[in-house]
Scaffold this active site. Structure first.
Site, PDB file in Angstrom:
ATOM      1  N   GLY A  64       0.786  -1.329  -0.058  1.00  0.00           N
ATOM      2  CA  GLY A  64      -0.089  -0.026   0.134  1.00  0.00           C
ATOM      3  C   GLY A  64       1.007   1.514   0.064  1.00  0.00           C
ATOM      4  N   GLY A  69       0.127   8.917   2.353  1.00  0.00           N
ATOM      5  CA  GLY A  69       0.930  10.180   2.359  1.00  0.00           C
ATOM      6  C   GLY A  69       2.114  10.226   3.132  1.00  0.00           C
ATOM      7  N   GLY A 125       4.364   7.358   3.022  1.00  0.00           N
ATOM      8  CA  GLY A 125       5.134   6.535   2.136  1.00  0.00           C
ATOM      9  C   GLY A 125       4.525   5.340   1.772  1.00  0.00           C
ATOM     10  N   VAL A 183       4.151   0.955   2.095  1.00  0.00           N
ATOM     11  CA  VAL A 183       4.502  -0.461   2.981  1.00  0.00           C
ATOM     12  C   VAL A 183       4.762  -1.666   2.036  1.00  0.00           C
ATOM     13  CG1 VAL A 183       3.271  -2.002   4.474  1.00  0.00           C
ATOM     14  CG2 VAL A 183       2.768   0.516   4.649  1.00  0.00           C
ATOM     15  N   ASP A 239      -5.769   9.016  15.586  1.00  0.00           N
ATOM     16  CA  ASP A 239      -5.854   8.959  14.302  1.00  0.00           C
ATOM     17  C   ASP A 239      -6.515   7.712  13.825  1.00  0.00           C
ATOM     18  OD1 ASP A 239      -5.944   9.807  11.682  1.00  0.00           O
ATOM     19  OD2 ASP A 239      -3.733   8.971  11.037  1.00  0.00           O
TER      20      ASP A 239
END
Length: 411
Positions: free
Chosen positions: A90, A93, A95, A97, A208
């Site tokens: 994936g 924003g 970076g 994975v 978050d």
């Protein structure tokens, strides 16, 4: 008879001064005062040095603990086949994975922070330090990290079923999330946050929570991920504030979006929004794009108020749901998104309500609604039972379309 005059100096005596002179007294008082001041300064200095030494020892111990988890960049490059696109899981924003395999055969997920990302060294260190101390079955497990040159990499356990949104909002995959699994996911997330809020040392405010940050293991058990925005709270601390609003639009409670105030009740609000997404199968960002400005919370509240709460249920669940459990979850979700943080339940209370151990569940009050303007340029907040807050018209630097904005400040 007249006596002869007494010899001079015998008839009268000059009084002799007794005691200590004023000058001498002043000198003694000054000396004592200076001694007291010097003693106090010396005491404070020694105490400060002892405290500094204590913290240095603590930092050294923490440093040793962290360094034992450090990977060489070459090991990570080999594990991910030099960050091959075929291994990419994936991108966001922060970076990318990647999936990787260590020499011992262990599968890992590698979070490689983008060099241009606003998530910099502060967030990186924050996430590593937090995850190294957290152990719970509903939290993603830290395997290690790499900090070499400009590379900032966090290594997690590999969670095979990706994130919750991968299933929840995909027409072809959402059928795999029947009601039993959705109930299990809601309960698992709640237990993970109970650990963060009350049982972990230190206490953690995630800040978050959203569908993208809930990973699913091979048995579809939820694991809370991405602690880049998390804050540490002391035992007696109940609230914090920040001048920079960072998070995901729609999941942020009003007191945080408008005034920068956050607490465990901020996570509770986000949890409530997430519960309503899981029940309805509707993505919160899909409401943000409508011209009506209606949001998911408003949508669910309207049906609740009109006596049609079951109308919000994801149609794909029509053959697998439990009516009582669905209604209970909708009610809990609405309790969690109430405008006043004091009116929101704790996560311990949420779990009692989910388990059916709570004799009565409070009736939710009208929540605060985030409304997206038709121009898409500003954000406002309104509540059904209150007039618009004057400060709500101020544009907040929060993000849209599920993108997180992270800017961490020292505690």
């Amino acid at each position: 008879m007249v006596l002869p005059p007494a010899p001079a100096g015998l008839g009268t005596r000059t009084p002799v001064k007794s005691g200590i002179s004023t000058v001498t007294k002043g000198a003694i008082v000054a000396a004592i005062s200076v001694s007291i001041v010097l003693f106090g300064m010396g005491y404070c200095f020694l105490r400060r040095q002892a405290r500094k030494k204590y913290h240095t020892i603590q930092e050294d111990n923490g440093g040793n603990e962290i360094s034992s988890l450090q990977f060489d960049l070459s090991t990570i490059e080999t594990a991910t086949k030099n960050f091959s696109d075929d291994n990419k899981l994936g991108q966001g924003g922060f970076g990318q994975v990647y999936k990787g395999t260590l020499p011992n055969g262990q599968e890992i997920a590698v979070k490689r922070l983008s060099r241009s990302s606003r998530q910099g060294a502060g967030e990186f260190k924050n996430e590593v330090l937090l995850l190294a101390k957290l152990q719970h079955r509903n939290l993603v497990k830290l395997i290690g990290f790499c900090l070499e040159g400009e590379e900032k990499i966090i290594v997690y356990e590999f969670v095979p079923n990706k994130s919750l949104d991968y299933f929840l909002f995909d027409p072809e995959k959402q059928g795999q999330l029947d009601w039993r699994r959705r109930w299990k996911i809601i309960e698992g997330i709640a237990r993970g946050f109970l650990y963060l809020h009350e049982d972990s040392q230190p206490r953690i405010i995630h800040r978050d929570l959203k569908v993208n940050n809930i990973l699913l293991d091979q048995d579809m058990n939820p694991k809370i991920a991405d602690f880049g925005m998390a804050r540490i709270f002391g035992v007696d601390q109940s609230q914090g504030n920040t001048s920079v609003i960072a998070g995901t639009f729609g999941y942020m409670p009003p007191e945080y979006a408008l005034h920068g105030l956050f607490s465990v009740k901020s996570d509770i609000y986000s949890f409530g929004v997430l519960v309503l997404e899981i029940i309805s199968g509707k993505k919160i960002s899909s409401f943000n794009q409508t011209d009506s400005g209606d949001g998911l919370v408003s949508y669910v509240w309207t049906h609740w108020k009109n006596g049609t709460p079951m109308d919000v249920l994801d149609p794909i669940l029509i053959d697998s749901y439990s009516r009582n459990e669905v209604l209970r979850c909708i009610q809990i979700g609405l309790l969690c998104v109430q405008r006043d943080p004091a009116d929101r339940p704790t996560m311990a209370a949420v779990i009692l309500m989910l388990d059916g151990c709570s004799a009565t569940i409070p009736v939710p009050q009208p929540p605060a609604f985030f409304l997206h303007s038709t121009s898409g340029q500003s954000l406002t907040l309104k509540a059904l039972d209150l007039e618009s807050d004057q400060s709500a018209s101020k544009s907040a630097p929060c993000s849209v379309n599920e993108a997180s904005i992270t800017e961490l400040h020292p505690r």
